[in-house]
Write a protein that holds these residues in place. Sequence first.
Motif, PDB file in Angstrom:
ATOM      1  N   VAL A   1     -22.800  -7.669 -29.124  1.00 35.45           N
ATOM      2  CA  VAL A   1     -23.929  -7.199 -28.316  1.00 35.45           C
ATOM      3  C   VAL A   1     -23.541  -7.197 -26.836  1.00 35.45           C
ATOM      4  CG1 VAL A   1     -26.274  -7.756 -27.571  1.00 35.45           C
ATOM      5  CG2 VAL A   1     -25.690  -7.819 -29.994  1.00 35.45           C
ATOM      6  N   HIS A   2     -22.896  -8.276 -26.378  1.00 35.78           N
ATOM      7  CA  HIS A   2     -22.417  -8.326 -24.995  1.00 35.78           C
ATOM      8  C   HIS A   2     -21.519  -7.110 -24.713  1.00 35.78           C
ATOM      9  CE1 HIS A   2     -23.282 -12.389 -23.186  1.00 35.78           C
ATOM     10  NE2 HIS A   2     -23.673 -12.591 -24.434  1.00 35.78           N
ATOM     11  N   TYR A   3     -20.548  -6.918 -25.584  1.00 34.07           N
ATOM     12  CA  TYR A   3     -19.585  -5.834 -25.392  1.00 34.07           C
ATOM     13  C   TYR A   3     -20.273  -4.463 -25.380  1.00 34.07           C
ATOM     14  CZ  TYR A   3     -15.938  -2.456 -26.300  1.00 34.07           C
ATOM     15  OH  TYR A   3     -15.128  -1.357 -26.229  1.00 34.07           O
ATOM     16  N   LEU A   4     -21.091  -4.191 -26.381  1.00 31.17           N
ATOM     17  CA  LEU A   4     -21.731  -2.875 -26.485  1.00 31.17           C
ATOM     18  C   LEU A   4     -22.657  -2.582 -25.309  1.00 31.17           C
ATOM     19  CD1 LEU A   4     -22.453  -2.684 -30.317  1.00 31.17           C
ATOM     20  CD2 LEU A   4     -20.764  -1.378 -29.015  1.00 31.17           C
ATOM     21  N   LEU A   5     -23.434  -3.582 -24.893  1.00 27.87           N
ATOM     22  CA  LEU A   5     -24.339  -3.356 -23.766  1.00 27.87           C
ATOM     23  C   LEU A   5     -23.565  -3.051 -22.492  1.00 27.87           C
ATOM     24  CD1 LEU A   5     -27.101  -6.020 -24.458  1.00 27.87           C
ATOM     25  CD2 LEU A   5     -27.347  -3.535 -24.564  1.00 27.87           C
ATOM     26  N   PHE A   6     -22.531  -3.844 -22.214  1.00 27.11           N
ATOM     27  CA  PHE A   6     -21.745  -3.596 -21.003  1.00 27.11           C
ATOM     28  C   PHE A   6     -20.957  -2.296 -21.110  1.00 27.11           C
ATOM     29  CE2 PHE A   6     -22.826  -7.715 -19.409  1.00 27.11           C
ATOM     30  CZ  PHE A   6     -22.727  -7.559 -18.034  1.00 27.11           C
TER      31      PHE A   6
ATOM     32  N   THR B   1     -24.670 -12.317 -14.775  1.00 27.33           N
ATOM     33  CA  THR B   1     -25.570 -12.445 -15.925  1.00 27.33           C
ATOM     34  C   THR B   1     -25.183 -13.633 -16.799  1.00 27.33           C
ATOM     35  OG1 THR B   1     -24.257 -10.841 -17.178  1.00 27.33           O
ATOM     36  CG2 THR B   1     -26.238 -10.020 -16.061  1.00 27.33           C
ATOM     37  N   GLU B   2     -23.920 -13.974 -16.809  1.00 26.88           N
ATOM     38  CA  GLU B   2     -23.495 -15.135 -17.593  1.00 26.88           C
ATOM     39  C   GLU B   2     -23.801 -16.434 -16.842  1.00 26.88           C
ATOM     40  OE1 GLU B   2     -22.503 -16.580 -21.075  1.00 26.88           O
ATOM     41  OE2 GLU B   2     -22.612 -14.443 -20.640  1.00 26.88           O
ATOM     42  N   GLY B   3     -23.519 -16.452 -15.544  1.00 22.28           N
ATOM     43  CA  GLY B   3     -23.759 -17.661 -14.752  1.00 22.28           C
ATOM     44  C   GLY B   3     -25.230 -18.018 -14.641  1.00 22.28           C
ATOM     45  N   ILE B   4     -26.083 -17.016 -14.583  1.00 16.98           N
ATOM     46  CA  ILE B   4     -27.520 -17.273 -14.450  1.00 16.98           C
ATOM     47  C   ILE B   4     -28.074 -17.978 -15.674  1.00 16.98           C
ATOM     48  CG2 ILE B   4     -28.505 -15.142 -15.392  1.00 16.98           C
ATOM     49  CD1 ILE B   4     -29.539 -16.599 -12.047  1.00 16.98           C
ATOM     50  N   GLN B   5     -27.362 -17.860 -16.803  1.00 15.08           N
ATOM     51  CA  GLN B   5     -27.816 -18.524 -18.025  1.00 15.08           C
ATOM     52  C   GLN B   5     -27.814 -20.051 -17.885  1.00 15.08           C
ATOM     53  OE1 GLN B   5     -26.008 -17.045 -21.626  1.00 15.08           O
ATOM     54  NE2 GLN B   5     -26.112 -14.947 -20.889  1.00 15.08           N
ATOM     55  N   LEU B   6     -27.067 -20.565 -16.915  1.00 11.25           N
ATOM     56  CA  LEU B   6     -27.069 -22.011 -16.668  1.00 11.25           C
ATOM     57  C   LEU B   6     -28.444 -22.499 -16.210  1.00 11.25           C
ATOM     58  CD1 LEU B   6     -23.634 -22.339 -14.864  1.00 11.25           C
ATOM     59  CD2 LEU B   6     -24.193 -23.073 -17.201  1.00 11.25           C
ATOM     60  N   LEU B   7     -29.261 -21.589 -15.672  1.00 12.13           N
ATOM     61  CA  LEU B   7     -30.588 -21.942 -15.179  1.00 12.13           C
ATOM     62  C   LEU B   7     -31.682 -21.754 -16.223  1.00 12.13           C
ATOM     63  CD1 LEU B   7     -30.353 -20.205 -11.684  1.00 12.13           C
ATOM     64  CD2 LEU B   7     -29.939 -22.625 -12.229  1.00 12.13           C
ATOM     65  N   ILE B   8     -31.318 -21.273 -17.411  1.00 15.72           N
ATOM     66  CA  ILE B   8     -32.306 -20.956 -18.450  1.00 15.72           C
ATOM     67  C   ILE B   8     -32.234 -22.018 -19.538  1.00 15.72           C
ATOM     68  CG2 ILE B   8     -33.049 -19.220 -20.125  1.00 15.72           C
ATOM     69  CD1 ILE B   8     -31.503 -17.160 -18.364  1.00 15.72           C
ATOM     70  N   ASP B   9     -33.394 -22.587 -19.885  1.00 13.63           N
ATOM     71  CA  ASP B   9     -33.446 -23.617 -20.923  1.00 13.63           C
ATOM     72  C   ASP B   9     -32.874 -23.094 -22.236  1.00 13.63           C
ATOM     73  OD1 ASP B   9     -34.578 -25.523 -19.287  1.00 13.63           O
ATOM     74  OD2 ASP B   9     -36.642 -25.010 -19.843  1.00 13.63           O
TER      75      ASP B   9
ATOM     76  N   TRP C   1     -17.147 -18.555 -20.748  1.00 17.02           N
ATOM     77  CA  TRP C   1     -16.080 -17.715 -20.219  1.00 17.02           C
ATOM     78  C   TRP C   1     -15.715 -16.624 -21.217  1.00 17.02           C
ATOM     79  CZ3 TRP C   1     -15.330 -17.423 -15.343  1.00 17.02           C
ATOM     80  CH2 TRP C   1     -15.545 -18.530 -14.537  1.00 17.02           C
ATOM     81  N   THR C   2     -15.872 -16.911 -22.498  1.00 24.26           N
ATOM     82  CA  THR C   2     -15.612 -15.899 -23.521  1.00 24.26           C
ATOM     83  C   THR C   2     -16.567 -14.727 -23.349  1.00 24.26           C
ATOM     84  OG1 THR C   2     -14.859 -17.600 -25.061  1.00 24.26           O
ATOM     85  CG2 THR C   2     -15.483 -15.476 -26.005  1.00 24.26           C
ATOM     86  N   ASP C   3     -17.839 -15.025 -23.108  1.00 25.48           N
ATOM     87  CA  ASP C   3     -18.820 -13.960 -22.894  1.00 25.48           C
ATOM     88  C   ASP C   3     -18.494 -13.145 -21.647  1.00 25.48           C
ATOM     89  OD1 ASP C   3     -20.155 -14.721 -25.163  1.00 25.48           O
ATOM     90  OD2 ASP C   3     -21.821 -15.696 -24.126  1.00 25.48           O
ATOM     91  N   VAL C   4     -18.047 -13.820 -20.579  1.00 19.41           N
ATOM     92  CA  VAL C   4     -17.661 -13.099 -19.361  1.00 19.41           C
ATOM     93  C   VAL C   4     -16.510 -12.145 -19.675  1.00 19.41           C
ATOM     94  CG1 VAL C   4     -16.666 -13.314 -17.045  1.00 19.41           C
ATOM     95  CG2 VAL C   4     -18.449 -14.897 -17.776  1.00 19.41           C
ATOM     96  N   LEU C   5     -15.523 -12.640 -20.416  1.00 17.09           N
ATOM     97  CA  LEU C   5     -14.377 -11.802 -20.776  1.00 17.09           C
ATOM     98  C   LEU C   5     -14.817 -10.606 -21.620  1.00 17.09           C
ATOM     99  CD1 LEU C   5     -11.332 -11.378 -20.708  1.00 17.09           C
ATOM    100  CD2 LEU C   5     -11.169 -12.821 -22.739  1.00 17.09           C
ATOM    101  N   VAL C   6     -15.719 -10.838 -22.558  1.00 16.10           N
ATOM    102  CA  VAL C   6     -16.223  -9.736 -23.395  1.00 16.10           C
ATOM    103  C   VAL C   6     -17.005  -8.738 -22.537  1.00 16.10           C
ATOM    104  CG1 VAL C   6     -17.797  -9.179 -25.286  1.00 16.10           C
ATOM    105  CG2 VAL C   6     -16.208 -11.093 -25.507  1.00 16.10           C
TER     106      VAL C   6
END
Length: 160
Positions: free
Chosen positions: A78-83, A113-121, A127-132
């Motif tokens: 999903v990460h890959y396809l959306l980006f 978008t990956e880093g902001i997830q640190l603020l979400i419960d 880093w894998t998601d960032v690479l994807v």
Amino acid sequence: MLGLLLVLILALAVIAGGWWVSRPMPLFWRWFFRLTLLAMVAGLMLPFAAIDWLRDALSLLLPLARDVTDVPGISLWVHYLLFALVSSLLLWHRRDLPLLWVVVTLSSLAFITEGIQLLIDGRFASWTDVLVNLCGVATGLALRLALSQMNPTTDHRRPP
């Protein structure tokens, strides 16, 4: 509370930026880009409880939606396809924008978008998601370059 406000501001900024940058696109592709960007922002910035609610609502219309979203590794796809979709559409339909600016903006979005997830419960950054995400941007860039080489006379640039 401050984290939630920051997530909301960032999500709205991404959607507003996407809305603005897609204005010159042909109508169908403009709305396809906007909806894909909205799906990306929702999927990457919503808490898991909200995503589960959306999956349940979607499964009422598409009964297999719940089964498909439970497949191991689907998150990476999903990460890959959306980006890849967002990048391909923006890089192809906004060829009047500087290529480097678009690639840097999309790559920054991959990290943000990956880093902001640190603020979400319940969410975490990976880093894998960032690479994807970056692979999706690279796919969009590769498609743009390949299609431009195949049909060099087609140029959507506006005269200065």
